[in-house]
Design a protein around this motif. Sequence first.
Motif, short mmCIF file in Angstrom:
data_model
loop_
_atom_site.label_atom_id
_atom_site.label_comp_id
_atom_site.label_asym_id
_atom_site.label_seq_id
_atom_site.Cartn_x
_atom_site.Cartn_y
_atom_site.Cartn_z
N PRO A 198 28.77 -44.37 62.85
CA PRO A 198 27.78 -45.41 62.54
C PRO A 198 28.39 -46.53 61.70
N LYS A 199 27.95 -47.75 61.97
CA LYS A 199 28.41 -48.90 61.19
C LYS A 199 27.84 -48.81 59.78
N GLY A 200 28.67 -49.07 58.80
CA GLY A 200 28.22 -49.15 57.42
C GLY A 200 27.75 -47.84 56.84
N ALA A 201 28.32 -46.72 57.28
CA ALA A 201 27.82 -45.43 56.82
C ALA A 201 28.89 -44.51 56.24
N HIS A 202 30.09 -45.02 55.98
CA HIS A 202 31.14 -44.16 55.41
C HIS A 202 30.79 -43.85 53.95
N ASP A 203 30.79 -42.57 53.62
CA ASP A 203 30.41 -42.15 52.26
C ASP A 203 31.31 -42.76 51.21
N GLY A 204 30.70 -43.21 50.13
CA GLY A 204 31.44 -43.69 48.99
C GLY A 204 31.90 -45.13 49.08
N PHE A 205 31.46 -45.86 50.11
CA PHE A 205 31.85 -47.25 50.22
C PHE A 205 30.61 -48.13 50.26
N SER A 206 30.67 -49.23 49.53
CA SER A 206 29.54 -50.16 49.45
C SER A 206 29.74 -51.28 50.47
N TYR A 207 29.00 -51.19 51.57
CA TYR A 207 29.10 -52.17 52.65
C TYR A 207 28.21 -53.38 52.38
#
Length: 181
Positions: free
Chosen positions: A108-117
Motif C-alpha cells: 500500500p502507498k504511504g503505509a510503511h511502518d515508522g515513516f511519516s508520509y
Amino acid sequence: MNTFEFNKIAAAVLAGVLIIMVINEVATLAVHPTYPEETAYAIDTGDVASSEVASNDVVAGPSIGELLASADPAKGEAVFKKCAACHTVEQGGPNKIGPNLYGVLNSPKGAHDGFSYSDALVEKGGDWGYNDLDLFLAKPRDFIKGTKMSFAGIKKDEDRADLIAYLRTLGKSDVPLPPAE
C-alpha cells in the motif's frame, strides 16, 4: 585596485544574485496562474481536426510490460545508487530520509511502518503496482502533487524498468509481470 575593493564588488554581485533569487521564489509562491478550460478562439486549420494533428505528433513509448520483459535487475541495482542516499532496501532495514523499500511492489502507498508520509501520498491510496512505480519514478511531483520526495525523477524508460525489476527481487518476485502490449 586593492583586495578590499574587489571584496566589495564581489559582495555586491552576490547580494544582487541573492535578491533576484528571493524575489523569484516569492513571485512563484504568490502567483498561481490559471488557465481557461477552453481555448478563447478556434484557429481554422483546414480539413484536419486539431485532435488528429496532435495524435499524429505523439509517439507512444513502449509499455511498462514490454520494458520489464527485457529489464535487468543488476542494472537496476546500479540505478538504485541514486536512491540510496535517501532509501534502504534491506529486509527490516531502517528508514532514512525516505522509507525502506524492501518489498515495496504491491504494498500500500504511504503505509510503511515508522515513516511519516506526505498527506498527498497517503490520500493517493492504492498499491504500488508496476505502472504506478513507473509513473512515480519518472516524475514524482507530477504523479503525486505535494509529495515530500524531492527527487527529480529518472528520465530513461529502460533505467526505470531496470530499477523496478531490481525492486521486484526484494521480497516480491512472485508478483507477476504485466503483459507486454
